[in-house]
Every structure is written in structure tokens, then in C-alpha cells.
Motif scaffolding. Structure first.
Motif, PDB file in Angstrom:
ATOM      1  N   ASN A 103      11.471 -95.790 -43.735  1.00 25.28           N
ATOM      2  CA  ASN A 103       9.931 -95.760 -43.735  1.00 25.28           C
ATOM      3  C   ASN A 103       8.916 -96.826 -44.137  1.00 25.28           C
ATOM      4  N   LEU A 104       8.913 -97.471 -44.108  1.00 25.03           N
ATOM      5  CA  LEU A 104       7.516 -98.638 -44.644  1.00 25.03           C
ATOM      6  C   LEU A 104       7.057 -99.318 -43.224  1.00 25.03           C
ATOM      7  N   GLU A 105       5.033 -99.868 -43.253  1.00 25.46           N
ATOM      8  CA  GLU A 105       5.094 -99.777 -42.442  1.00 25.46           C
ATOM      9  C   GLU A 105       4.645-100.906 -42.060  1.00 25.46           C
ATOM     10  N   THR A 106       4.386-101.459 -40.540  1.00 23.99           N
ATOM     11  CA  THR A 106       4.568-102.799 -39.834  1.00 23.99           C
ATOM     12  C   THR A 106       3.598-103.882 -40.571  1.00 23.99           C
ATOM     13  N   ASP A 107       3.706-104.919 -40.455  1.00 27.28           N
ATOM     14  CA  ASP A 107       3.088-105.826 -40.357  1.00 27.28           C
ATOM     15  C   ASP A 107       2.069-105.601 -41.747  1.00 27.28           C
ATOM     16  N   PHE A 108       2.254-104.694 -43.036  1.00 25.94           N
ATOM     17  CA  PHE A 108       1.762-103.985 -44.384  1.00 25.94           C
ATOM     18  C   PHE A 108       2.167-104.858 -45.518  1.00 25.94           C
ATOM     19  N   TYR A 109       2.848-105.762 -45.581  1.00 27.50           N
ATOM     20  CA  TYR A 109       3.213-106.576 -46.751  1.00 27.50           C
ATOM     21  C   TYR A 109       2.752-107.798 -46.942  1.00 27.50           C
ATOM     22  N   ASP A 110       1.759-108.960 -47.614  1.00 24.35           N
ATOM     23  CA  ASP A 110       1.948-110.051 -47.831  1.00 24.35           C
ATOM     24  C   ASP A 110       3.038-110.936 -47.595  1.00 24.35           C
ATOM     25  N   GLY A 111       3.802-109.592 -49.069  1.00 21.85           N
ATOM     26  CA  GLY A 111       5.085-110.812 -49.672  1.00 21.85           C
ATOM     27  C   GLY A 111       6.291-110.017 -50.139  1.00 21.85           C
ATOM     28  N   LEU A 112       7.461-110.594 -49.535  1.00 20.93           N
ATOM     29  CA  LEU A 112       8.280-109.588 -50.122  1.00 20.93           C
ATOM     30  C   LEU A 112       9.151-110.121 -50.750  1.00 20.93           C
ATOM     31  N   ILE A 113       9.565-110.041 -52.113  1.00 16.64           N
ATOM     32  CA  ILE A 113      10.543-110.273 -52.670  1.00 16.64           C
ATOM     33  C   ILE A 113      11.904-109.983 -52.630  1.00 16.64           C
ATOM     34  N   CYS A 114      13.286-110.221 -52.893  1.00 17.71           N
ATOM     35  CA  CYS A 114      14.664-109.614 -53.241  1.00 17.71           C
ATOM     36  C   CYS A 114      14.636-110.409 -53.887  1.00 17.71           C
ATOM     37  N   ILE A 115      15.529-110.213 -55.259  1.00 13.65           N
ATOM     38  CA  ILE A 115      16.068-110.320 -56.331  1.00 13.65           C
ATOM     39  C   ILE A 115      17.851-109.803 -56.828  1.00 13.65           C
ATOM     40  N   GLY A 116      18.523-110.640 -56.197  1.00 10.99           N
ATOM     41  CA  GLY A 116      20.190-110.851 -55.813  1.00 10.99           C
ATOM     42  C   GLY A 116      20.388-109.196 -55.645  1.00 10.99           C
ATOM     43  N   GLY A 117      20.056-109.269 -54.481  1.00 14.53           N
ATOM     44  CA  GLY A 117      20.373-108.368 -53.385  1.00 14.53           C
ATOM     45  C   GLY A 117      21.366-108.637 -52.747  1.00 14.53           C
ATOM     46  N   PHE A 118      21.530-109.711 -52.339  1.00 12.66           N
ATOM     47  CA  PHE A 118      23.336-109.721 -51.770  1.00 12.66           C
ATOM     48  C   PHE A 118      23.893-110.573 -53.214  1.00 12.66           C
ATOM     49  N   TYR A 119      24.757-109.299 -53.032  1.00 13.79           N
ATOM     50  CA  TYR A 119      26.511-109.951 -53.522  1.00 13.79           C
ATOM     51  C   TYR A 119      27.070-109.541 -53.249  1.00 13.79           C
ATOM     52  N   PRO A 120      28.682-110.136 -53.274  1.00 12.34           N
ATOM     53  CA  PRO A 120      30.033-108.714 -52.211  1.00 12.34           C
ATOM     54  C   PRO A 120      29.560-106.974 -52.519  1.00 12.34           C
ATOM     55  N   LEU A 121      29.941-106.232 -50.968  1.00  8.88           N
ATOM     56  CA  LEU A 121      29.068-105.114 -50.961  1.00  8.88           C
ATOM     57  C   LEU A 121      27.749-105.488 -50.867  1.00  8.88           C
ATOM     58  N   GLY A 122      26.915-105.956 -51.310  1.00  5.01           N
ATOM     59  CA  GLY A 122      25.765-105.883 -51.044  1.00  5.01           C
ATOM     60  C   GLY A 122      25.098-105.915 -50.280  1.00  5.01           C
ATOM     61  N   LEU A 123      23.428-106.112 -49.770  1.00  4.98           N
ATOM     62  CA  LEU A 123      22.851-106.186 -48.624  1.00  4.98           C
ATOM     63  C   LEU A 123      23.270-107.508 -47.684  1.00  4.98           C
ATOM     64  N   LYS A 124      22.973-107.188 -46.546  1.00  2.45           N
ATOM     65  CA  LYS A 124      23.831-108.063 -45.304  1.00  2.45           C
ATOM     66  C   LYS A 124      22.639-108.742 -44.603  1.00  2.45           C
ATOM     67  N   ALA A 125      22.796-109.788 -43.173  1.00  2.00           N
ATOM     68  CA  ALA A 125      22.193-110.058 -42.520  1.00  2.00           C
ATOM     69  C   ALA A 125      21.597-108.844 -42.407  1.00  2.00           C
ATOM     70  N   ASN A 126      21.823-108.358 -42.128  1.00  2.00           N
ATOM     71  CA  ASN A 126      20.750-107.144 -40.278  1.00  2.00           C
ATOM     72  C   ASN A 126      19.279-106.355 -41.071  1.00  2.00           C
ATOM     73  N   CYS A 127      19.580-107.239 -42.801  1.00  2.00           N
ATOM     74  CA  CYS A 127      18.075-106.067 -43.471  1.00  2.00           C
ATOM     75  C   CYS A 127      16.891-107.613 -42.327  1.00  2.00           C
ATOM     76  N   PHE A 128      17.628-108.607 -42.518  1.00  2.00           N
ATOM     77  CA  PHE A 128      15.748-109.828 -41.953  1.00  2.00           C
ATOM     78  C   PHE A 128      15.402-109.432 -41.825  1.00  2.00           C
ATOM     79  N   SER A 129      15.657-108.306 -40.205  1.00  2.00           N
ATOM     80  CA  SER A 129      14.761-108.519 -38.927  1.00  2.00           C
ATOM     81  C   SER A 129      14.069-106.737 -39.739  1.00  2.00           C
ATOM     82  N   GLU A 130      14.769-106.472 -40.400  1.00  2.00           N
ATOM     83  CA  GLU A 130      13.418-104.952 -41.336  1.00  2.00           C
ATOM     84  C   GLU A 130      12.218-106.166 -41.841  1.00  2.00           C
ATOM     85  N   TRP A 131      13.107-106.552 -42.587  1.00  2.00           N
ATOM     86  CA  TRP A 131      12.083-106.872 -43.363  1.00  2.00           C
ATOM     87  C   TRP A 131      10.624-108.219 -42.546  1.00  2.00           C
TER      88      TRP A 131
END
Length: 216
Positions: free
Chosen positions: A120-148
Motif C-alpha cells: 500500500n505504497l504510492e507508485t513513483d512516489f519516493y526519490d530514494g529507498l534505503i534497505c539496511i540488513g533486509g537481506f539475510y537467511p529467511l529475509g527478503l528475496k529478489a521479488n522485492c526488487f520490482s516493488e521497490w
């Protein structure tokens, strides 16, 4: 109060824990009250390093920034100290978000467990996105990239940082799988890789890798 070593053990427990949404949220919430102090005492520098780097790519302090997997707001604090006024945060753990909210640095906070759905986030809204430590075993997967990519406007930047060792040890990322997904999106004209950096985030075992992409 958790010592740095105790905090490290808890992080290992998270990485080796359950894949169930409610159990993962509970695990993160268990460390919510001690996470900030433990990070400080352990000398964890990834939030400072990445926030400063983001400020070089996005100098406008009125830009809209999304802190994806914000936890208790370690990166948000750094962005706020750098003068950013419009920071949103998203995380799966309600108690961590409560700690973040109490800091009064976020404009909006979203509680969501990402598993590939449209958020539930606006399309083309953000100027930047930062994700620190979201990728770890059992964490985020590559399917988040398209949403980013959907939520960050063309020309915007995405900074994604995690432990470099996970590219070898995590089954979802190793053998070039994660970087292959990044390259596939670049081949499709969705984003382009600006930089890849490696740095030590305060402790020797915390050797990090940072990917910086620009949305096309």
C-alpha cells in the motif's frame, strides 16, 4: 541489556528461525527494546555509512525517502540528523515500529510483512529507498526488487546493503542468483547499477556489500 555478543547471537537466531510471519514478527519484537543500545555498543556503522552516502546522491532534504525494513529506526535517525524531512518507514514488527514512532522522525510508518505482494505504497512516489540488513537467511528475496522499482520514481536511487557473506551462504542468494535477478532487471531497462561497495560495519564479521541502483 544485551551485550554486543548477545545481540549477535539473537541475530543468528533470527536468521535461523521460523519463516512464519507471526513468529518472525515476535522474534524481532523481542529485541526491540534493546536493539538500539546493542547496536551502539557494538559499533554498528552501516546506518551512518549508508545514510551519508544516500545524501550524496539525493542532496534535496525535502526528498521523499523510504526506509524499507526500518526496524527501530536506526537509519531513519541518521537521515533525520542529516536534515531529511520526509522519511517513511516500513517494517514487519509492530513493537520495533513503536520504538521508531517514539523517535518522532518518520512522517509515516507502515506495518507489513513483505512476501511478494503489492504494498500500500504510492507508485513513483519516493526519490530514494534505503534497505539496511533486509537481506539475510529467511529475509527478503529478489521479488522485492520490482516493488521497490514501482515505488521509486525514475531517476531515484535505491541503496541496498547486507552482509557480503550471505551471497555465498544463503540458498536464496548464492551461486549468483541474487545478483542475476538484479542484472535481469537492468537488462529489462528497469534500473541501472551505479555502484557496488564493500565495507566493514564496525566488527570484522560484519563485512557488508552495498548495491546502488538508479531507476530508469
Amino acid at each position: 541489556m544485551d551485550t554486543p555478543d548477545a545481540w549477535e547471537k539473537r541475530l543468528v537466531q533470527i536468521c535461523q528461525g521460523s519463516t512464519k510471519e507471526d513468529e518472525k514478527q515476535e522474534t524481532f519484537d523481542d529485541v526491540a527494546d534493546t536493539l538500539d543500545q546493542a547496536a551502539k555498543e557494538s559499533g554498528y556503522t552501516a546506518p551512518q555509512y549508508c545514510s551519508t552516502l544516500l545524501s550524496r546522491y539525493i542532496p534535496d532534504r525535502k526528498a521523499n525517502i523510504l526506509d524499507f525494513g526500518c526496524g527501530t529506526g536506526l537509519a531513519g535517525e541518521q537521515l533525520h540528523q542529516l536534515g531529511y524531512q520526509h522519511i517513511d518507514g516500513l517494517d514487519c514488527a509492530p513493537k520495533c515500529l513503536q520504538v521508531a514512532e517514539n523517535k518522532q522522525i518518520y512522517r509515516r510508518l507502515f506495518c507489513d510483512f513483505f512476501s511478494g505482494q503489492t504494498l500500500n505504497l504510492e507508485t513513483d512516489f519516493y526519490d530514494g529507498l534505503i534497505c539496511i540488513g533486509g537481506f539475510y537467511p529467511l529475509g527478503l528475496k529478489a521479488n522485492c526488487f520490482s516493488e521497490w522499482i514501482r515505488t521509486v520514481q525514475p531517476g531515484g536511487y535505491i541503496l541496498n546493503v547486507f552482509r557480503n557473506s550471505y551471497l555465498d551462504t544463503c540458498a536464496d542468494y548464492n551461486d549468483g542468483k541474487l545478483e542475476g535477478e538484479m542484472k535481469a532487471l537492468e537488462s529489462d531497462g528497469k534500473w541501472k547499477l551505479i555502484s557496488t561497495e564493500k565495507f566493514e560495519a564496525g566488527r570484522k564479521e560484519w563485512n557488508m556489500i552495498l548495491f546502488i541502483h538508479q531507476i530508469l
